[in-house]
Design an enzyme around this catalytic site. Structure first.
Site, PDB file in Angstrom:
ATOM      1  N   ASP A   1       1.007   8.294   1.140  1.00 43.37           N
ATOM      2  CA  ASP A   1       2.000   9.325   0.837  1.00 43.37           C
ATOM      3  C   ASP A   1       1.753  10.640   1.571  1.00 43.37           C
ATOM      4  O   ASP A   1       0.607  11.087   1.706  1.00 43.37           O
ATOM      5  CB  ASP A   1       1.995   9.624  -0.670  1.00 43.37           C
ATOM      6  CG  ASP A   1       2.436   8.427  -1.508  1.00 43.37           C
ATOM      7  OD1 ASP A   1       2.845   7.407  -0.924  1.00 43.37           O
ATOM      8  OD2 ASP A   1       2.368   8.534  -2.747  1.00 43.37           O
TER       9      ASP A   1
ATOM     10  N   TYR B   1       7.080   4.487   2.427  1.00 44.35           N
ATOM     11  CA  TYR B   1       7.041   3.481   1.350  1.00 44.35           C
ATOM     12  C   TYR B   1       8.451   3.099   0.896  1.00 44.35           C
ATOM     13  O   TYR B   1       8.783   1.910   0.758  1.00 44.35           O
ATOM     14  CB  TYR B   1       6.236   4.053   0.182  1.00 44.35           C
ATOM     15  CG  TYR B   1       6.032   3.128  -0.989  1.00 44.35           C
ATOM     16  CD1 TYR B   1       5.024   2.159  -0.978  1.00 44.35           C
ATOM     17  CD2 TYR B   1       6.831   3.219  -2.123  1.00 44.35           C
ATOM     18  CE1 TYR B   1       4.828   1.325  -2.071  1.00 44.35           C
ATOM     19  CE2 TYR B   1       6.644   2.395  -3.214  1.00 44.35           C
ATOM     20  CZ  TYR B   1       5.634   1.449  -3.193  1.00 44.35           C
ATOM     21  OH  TYR B   1       5.443   0.626  -4.278  1.00 44.35           O
TER      22      TYR B   1
ATOM     23  N   ILE C   1       0.840  -1.193   0.000  1.00 47.50           N
ATOM     24  CA  ILE C   1       0.000   0.000   0.000  1.00 47.50           C
ATOM     25  C   ILE C   1       0.884   1.255   0.000  1.00 47.50           C
ATOM     26  O   ILE C   1       2.084   1.166   0.289  1.00 47.50           O
ATOM     27  CB  ILE C   1      -0.931   0.061   1.239  1.00 47.50           C
ATOM     28  CG1 ILE C   1      -0.105   0.034   2.550  1.00 47.50           C
ATOM     29  CG2 ILE C   1      -1.946  -1.071   1.214  1.00 47.50           C
ATOM     30  CD1 ILE C   1      -0.911   0.388   3.798  1.00 47.50           C
TER      31      ILE C   1
HETATM   32  N1  NAP Z   1       1.682  -0.008  -9.527  1.00 48.25           N
HETATM   33  C1  NAP Z   1       2.917   0.405  -9.607  1.00 48.25           C
HETATM   34  O1  NAP Z   1       3.271   1.264 -10.438  1.00 48.25           O
HETATM   35  C2  NAP Z   1       3.970  -0.177  -8.691  1.00 48.25           C
HETATM   36  C3  NAP Z   1       5.289   0.214  -8.865  1.00 48.25           C
HETATM   37  C4  NAP Z   1       6.291  -0.331  -8.055  1.00 48.25           C
HETATM   38  C5  NAP Z   1       5.959  -1.262  -7.102  1.00 48.25           C
HETATM   39  N2  NAP Z   1       4.661  -1.631  -6.934  1.00 48.25           N
HETATM   40  C6  NAP Z   1       4.371  -2.646  -5.910  1.00 48.25           C
HETATM   41  O2  NAP Z   1       3.706  -3.737  -6.504  1.00 48.25           O
HETATM   42  C7  NAP Z   1       2.805  -4.328  -5.563  1.00 48.25           C
HETATM   43  C8  NAP Z   1       1.414  -4.390  -6.173  1.00 48.25           C
HETATM   44  O3  NAP Z   1       1.005  -3.070  -6.495  1.00 48.25           O
HETATM   45  P1  NAP Z   1      -0.355  -2.776  -7.310  1.00 48.25           P
HETATM   46  O4  NAP Z   1      -0.216  -1.427  -7.895  1.00 48.25           O
HETATM   47  O5  NAP Z   1      -0.664  -3.940  -8.177  1.00 48.25           O
HETATM   48  O6  NAP Z   1      -1.408  -2.690  -6.097  1.00 48.25           O
HETATM   49  P2  NAP Z   1      -3.014  -2.688  -6.113  1.00 48.25           P
HETATM   50  O7  NAP Z   1      -3.527  -2.671  -7.518  1.00 48.25           O
HETATM   51  O8  NAP Z   1      -3.415  -1.619  -5.178  1.00 48.25           O
HETATM   52  O9  NAP Z   1      -3.358  -4.137  -5.479  1.00 48.25           O
HETATM   53  C9  NAP Z   1      -2.931  -4.404  -4.176  1.00 48.25           C
HETATM   54  C10 NAP Z   1      -3.274  -5.829  -3.786  1.00 48.25           C
HETATM   55  O10 NAP Z   1      -2.742  -6.024  -2.474  1.00 48.25           O
HETATM   56  C11 NAP Z   1      -3.791  -6.389  -1.585  1.00 48.25           C
HETATM   57  N3  NAP Z   1      -3.507  -5.848  -0.250  1.00 48.25           N
HETATM   58  C12 NAP Z   1      -3.311  -4.549   0.112  1.00 48.25           C
HETATM   59  N4  NAP Z   1      -3.113  -4.459   1.438  1.00 48.25           N
HETATM   60  C13 NAP Z   1      -3.173  -5.740   1.921  1.00 48.25           C
HETATM   61  C14 NAP Z   1      -3.080  -6.317   3.212  1.00 48.25           C
HETATM   62  N5  NAP Z   1      -2.870  -5.567   4.314  1.00 48.25           N
HETATM   63  N6  NAP Z   1      -3.229  -7.657   3.326  1.00 48.25           N
HETATM   64  C15 NAP Z   1      -3.453  -8.427   2.248  1.00 48.25           C
HETATM   65  N7  NAP Z   1      -3.549  -7.944   1.000  1.00 48.25           N
HETATM   66  C16 NAP Z   1      -3.417  -6.617   0.842  1.00 48.25           C
HETATM   67  C17 NAP Z   1      -5.055  -5.791  -2.208  1.00 48.25           C
HETATM   68  O11 NAP Z   1      -6.222  -6.449  -1.717  1.00 48.25           O
HETATM   69  P3  NAP Z   1      -7.708  -5.789  -1.932  1.00 48.25           P
HETATM   70  O12 NAP Z   1      -8.052  -6.040  -3.378  1.00 48.25           O
HETATM   71  O13 NAP Z   1      -8.577  -6.517  -0.988  1.00 48.25           O
HETATM   72  O14 NAP Z   1      -7.560  -4.327  -1.628  1.00 48.25           O
HETATM   73  C18 NAP Z   1      -4.772  -6.066  -3.691  1.00 48.25           C
HETATM   74  O15 NAP Z   1      -5.038  -7.425  -4.007  1.00 48.25           O
HETATM   75  C19 NAP Z   1       2.887  -3.477  -4.304  1.00 48.25           C
HETATM   76  O16 NAP Z   1       3.780  -4.056  -3.379  1.00 48.25           O
HETATM   77  C20 NAP Z   1       3.435  -2.157  -4.816  1.00 48.25           C
HETATM   78  O17 NAP Z   1       4.112  -1.453  -3.815  1.00 48.25           O
HETATM   79  C21 NAP Z   1       3.667  -1.109  -7.708  1.00 48.25           C
END
Ligand code: NAP
Length: 240
Positions: free
Chosen positions: A88, A147, A85
């Site tokens: 920010d 973060y 999550i």
């Molecule tokens: N998107 C980017 O540009 C980006 C860039 C660099 C790194 N990342 C990293 O990649 C990973 C995935 O990012 P994303 O953008 O795909 O995120 P996202 O679309 O917000 O999806 C997050 C997922 O994590 C689950 N989640 C969140 N908090 C949780 C908790 N406390 N316990 C269990 N599950 C939890 C959510 O469940 P719910 O569906 O129930 O909410 C959802 O399935 C993260 O670690 C993020 O920091 C992302």
């Protein structure tokens, strides 16, 4: 070889692409989520991948959830710690709550996910651990002290686990995505998104599937000599 894989936060965004890619490799996948039941149900309906609900910030919930997955799908041999999550705020405005929410989910959540699975991997002499870090853990980011601290911490976790697990056939690696076209990034105002894209030499956002490809590579049986490493997938935005 078909194995049982766990993907935390595997029902949406990057995690969903990872779950689908691991399934396409023939693995038996369990995807977890935190609270969005509707998205999880839709994901299962579309992909046939089972979803499990627990909060990665809780050790007890993680341990119980992992036990249930192993009872239903067999011992977990591939674990992808992806749930994360953002909360920010510039440092002078960041609240202790924002700090702790992110630390508890993104960093302690990685410990809570891997720790209950680790003894079984050691006993069986095989394991593939992939932690989804971030470009902002490598370079830092304005308004993301919390973060960036967790994502830099992920790199310390995999480098240490690599040393502890190598003799037992376990690898631990990280993937550092740059900006990826998930709901989170697509939700920011178009102007901000355009500014982000302007900083990426590739001239575009990454696709979740491009991160998933890194994960299936690291999770494969053939990647046993790659350990403690970080794959950056950021369109040329930052080099370590
Ligand atoms: N998107 C980017 O540009 C980006 C860039 C660099 C790194 N990342 C990293 O990649 C990973 C995935 O990012 P994303 O953008 O795909 O995120 P996202 O679309 O917000 O999806 C997050 C997922 O994590 C689950 N989640 C969140 N908090 C949780 C908790 N406390 N316990 C269990 N599950 C939890 C959510 O469940 P719910 O569906 O129930 O909410 C959802 O399935 C993260 O670690 C993020 O920091 C992302």
């Amino acid at each position: 070889m078909a194995r049982t894989a766990l993907v935390t936060g595997g029902s949406r965004g990057i995690g969903a692409a990872i779950s689908k890619a691991l399934k396409a490799e023939g693995h038996n996948v369990a995807a977890t989520y935190a609270g969005n039941d509707e998205a999880a149900a839709k994901f299962t309906e579309e992909t046939g991948i089972k979803t499990y609900k627990w909060n990665v910030a809780s050790y007890d919930e993680s341990k119980a959830g992992i036990a249930k997955v192993e009872e239903e799908l067999g011992p977990i041999e591939i674990v992808v710690a992806n749930a994360g999550i953002t909360r920010d705020a510039p440092f002078h405005k960041m609240t202790p709550e924002q700090w702790h929410d992110v630390i508890d989910t993104n960093l302690t959540g990685v410990f809570n996910t891997i720790h209950p699975i680790w003894p079984g991997m050691r006993e069986r002499g095989f394991g593939r651990i992939v932690v989804i870090s971030s470009i902002n853990g490598q370079k830092g980011q304005f308004a993301q002290v919390n973060y960036a601290a967790t994502k830099a911490g992920d790199l310390g976790i995999v480098k240490s686990l690599a040393q502890e697990g190598a003799a037992k056939g376990i690898t631990a690696n990280a993937v550092c995505p740059g900006y990826i076209a998930t709901e989170m990034v697509m939700a920011v105002p178009e102007k901000v998104r355009e500014a982000i894209i302007g900083m990426i030499p590739a001239g575009r956002l990454g696709e979740p599937e491009e991160i998933a490809r890194c994960v299936t590579f690291l999770a494969s049986d053939e990647s046993g000599f790659i350990n403690g490493s970080t794959i950056s997938a950021n369109g040329g935005q930052f080099f370590v």
